[in-house]
Design an enzyme around this catalytic site. Sequence first.
Site, PDB file in Angstrom:
ATOM      1  N   ASP A   9      42.469  46.845  46.577  1.00 49.23           N
ATOM      2  CA  ASP A   9      42.915  45.729  47.418  1.00 49.23           C
ATOM      3  C   ASP A   9      43.076  46.250  48.839  1.00 49.23           C
ATOM      4  OD1 ASP A   9      43.883  43.361  48.334  1.00 49.23           O
ATOM      5  OD2 ASP A   9      45.732  43.371  47.169  1.00 49.23           O
ATOM      6  N   MET A  10      42.293  45.707  49.764  1.00 47.25           N
ATOM      7  CA  MET A  10      42.409  46.117  51.161  1.00 47.25           C
ATOM      8  C   MET A  10      43.735  45.616  51.730  1.00 47.25           C
ATOM      9  SD  MET A  10      39.704  47.853  51.454  1.00 47.25           S
ATOM     10  CE  MET A  10      39.964  48.284  53.186  1.00 47.25           C
ATOM     11  N   ASP A 102      38.069  40.956  49.996  1.00 45.30           N
ATOM     12  CA  ASP A 102      38.894  42.139  50.260  1.00 45.30           C
ATOM     13  C   ASP A 102      39.428  42.810  48.998  1.00 45.30           C
ATOM     14  OD1 ASP A 102      40.632  40.154  49.539  1.00 45.30           O
ATOM     15  OD2 ASP A 102      42.084  40.538  51.130  1.00 45.30           O
ATOM     16  N   GLU A 103      38.825  42.524  47.842  1.00 43.83           N
ATOM     17  CA  GLU A 103      39.277  43.193  46.628  1.00 43.83           C
ATOM     18  C   GLU A 103      38.126  43.324  45.634  1.00 43.83           C
ATOM     19  OE1 GLU A 103      42.032  41.028  44.092  1.00 43.83           O
ATOM     20  OE2 GLU A 103      41.596  39.191  45.192  1.00 43.83           O
TER      21      GLU A 103
END
Length: 394
Positions: A9-10, A102-103
Amino acid sequence: MQRWIMHLDMDAFFASVEQLDHPEWRGKPVIVGGQERGVVSAASYEARKYGVRSAIPVARARKLCPHGIFTRGNMARYAEISRQIMALLGNYSPLVEPASIDEAYLDATGLERLFGPVEAMAQSIKRDIKASVGLNCSIGIAPVKFLAKIASDYNKPDGLFMLRPEDVPAFLEALPVAKIPGVGNKFIVELESLGVKTCGDVLKYPQGFWARLFGKSGEALWRRAQGLDSREVETGYEAKSESAENTFAEDTDDMALLKKWLMKQSERVGRNQRRMGVKGRTVTLKLKYADFTSITRSRSLPEPTDATEVIFRIACELLDGVKLQQKVRLIGVGLSNYGKGPEQLNLLDGSAGGQTGGMVATAKQRSLDRTLDSLREKFGSKAVTRGRLFDFDE
């Protein structure tokens, strides 16, 4: 062989990209959102200290953090960095599933011979992402997907949390049911009325009890409370839908203006579909009135499309079919129903009356889309404008 799933996860992705691209914003509260009456898309950790979170109204965020840096964001830039990150993950495992921009999930089972212990592999991924794109991420490691996702929320930002099989029962015993992905607010209220707050509370009752009360959702809850999740990392993952929406600075019932927004949004949706190489059959119109009530209207096509003009025309026809009850504060268009056969369309299209209108892209329209995409890729998203948008001021 022990199964290991990673969930990456960013950290505050959109806001972190903005701080990366604007060094003067680093260490400051950055809030990514749309117009004044829109909602926050992302908030840096500096902004979160003031109570700013994603999905809250931008107006509220300004009250909570009046000195914050507010920016509309750049989705093309976020997508570019996301592609770099996903490509990097492919260097570690052939089994990578992007879950969103983003994940992602990564199957690390059996890779110890190549990269050492799974925890060391995760540390290596974090270092590579930092070196490659200059951003931090958090990684959760667990035997199954949903636990890996939960684990990635621990020790944020720039975190790493590993949940070993022998630790799963104790971890779940105290885990709030609200932490389980997919358990929504309404379900939580019903569970609390039964005195159920943790997974340990769930297991005080047999599977049949949950099935009788909540059907399949109850059975799924019971399985998750035991740490069961048979889902594999899906390398053939495709997005379920693509949409774009905008909240207006002032409520409006100006049909010409609403259609210009639909053109702008259809262009964004179509371009993203073409970039990803996917097409959808169902076009959906979304309207939110001044009193915040929302309606949607959908129509399915005889064949999938990624053509801007087709998406736009269907969206306009759907809008023409709506008798506006009051002024509109938000409008949006979406494309979904990827790869579904014609025999399934009626099941997905109850609100459309099954109309298709012969909306198939012409060779000229496809050629225009390709030309505009190419010019924008080379010279920027604002390099060229369709005729309908010449006098359009966002």
